[in-house]
Design a protein around this motif. Structure first.
Motif, mmCIF file in Angstrom:
data_model
loop_
_atom_site.group_PDB
_atom_site.id
_atom_site.type_symbol
_atom_site.label_atom_id
_atom_site.label_comp_id
_atom_site.label_asym_id
_atom_site.label_seq_id
_atom_site.Cartn_x
_atom_site.Cartn_y
_atom_site.Cartn_z
ATOM 1 N N ARG A 16 0.853 -1.204 0.000
ATOM 2 C CA ARG A 16 0.000 0.000 0.000
ATOM 3 C C ARG A 16 0.883 1.245 0.000
ATOM 4 N N GLU A 20 1.176 4.017 -3.060
ATOM 5 C CA GLU A 20 0.852 5.419 -2.784
ATOM 6 C C GLU A 20 1.939 6.325 -3.344
ATOM 7 N N LYS A 30 -4.876 6.853 -3.176
ATOM 8 C CA LYS A 30 -5.688 5.783 -2.602
ATOM 9 C C LYS A 30 -7.092 6.338 -2.458
ATOM 10 N N GLU A 33 -10.255 2.101 0.868
ATOM 11 C CA GLU A 33 -9.619 0.983 1.559
ATOM 12 C C GLU A 33 -10.673 0.267 2.391
ATOM 13 N N HIS A 43 -7.797 -7.515 3.416
ATOM 14 C CA HIS A 43 -7.676 -6.068 3.263
ATOM 15 C C HIS A 43 -7.559 -5.770 1.776
ATOM 16 N N ALA A 45 -7.249 -2.216 -1.086
ATOM 17 C CA ALA A 45 -7.174 -0.769 -1.309
ATOM 18 C C ALA A 45 -7.277 -0.515 -2.801
ATOM 19 N N TRP A 56 -6.468 -2.178 -7.818
ATOM 20 C CA TRP A 56 -6.686 -2.681 -6.469
ATOM 21 C C TRP A 56 -5.549 -3.600 -6.039
#
Length: 131
Positions: A16, A20, A30, A33, A43, A45, A56
């Protein structure tokens, strides 16, 4: 144009943070999430230009493991964005998989750059416009 794509990653927080930084020069942030309380098991994002996530990442879960061979190309509008993506991705920890430059074997104006993300996925930024 890609509507959306996704990859499963081994280390969700690390990936992640990587995306970013690496996608910022493309104008992606992002956008969304979600955690296991929503997805039921993992999880995830979504990155893109608000309000629509187009790319994603998801953590591994039962039946889904990281490391599959995936290639994703993000279409951009300038060669400068390709250059900026490559530099940002390398600074964020990617491995070079093809420096920014013309790839005339695809077509005369194909200008792309390739990196391998933290899980070895081949990620590209490409501009099809001359100059």
């Amino acid at each position: 144009m890609i509507d959306h794509t996704g990859v499963i990653v081994a280390d969700f927080p690390h990936s992640r943070a990587f995306y970013e930084k690496a996608l910022a020069p493309l104008g992606f942030t992002k956008v969304m999430e979600l955690g296991p309380e929503i997805t039921g098991a993992f999880h995830t994002a979504g990155f893109g230009v608000a309000p629509k996530p187009e790319f994603w990442i998801s953590s591994a879960s039962a039946g889904k493991s990281a490391g599959a061979s995936v290639h994703i190309a993000f279409r951009v509008t300038s060669r400068a964005q390709v250059d900026a993506f490559h530099a940002a991705a390398l600074a964020a920890g990617a491995r070079d998989n093809g420096a920014p430059g013309l790839r005339p074997h695809y077509h005369p104006n194909y200008y792309g750059a390739f990196v391998l993300d933290p899980d070895g996925h081949n990620i590209e930024a490409v501009c099809h416009d001359p100059e």
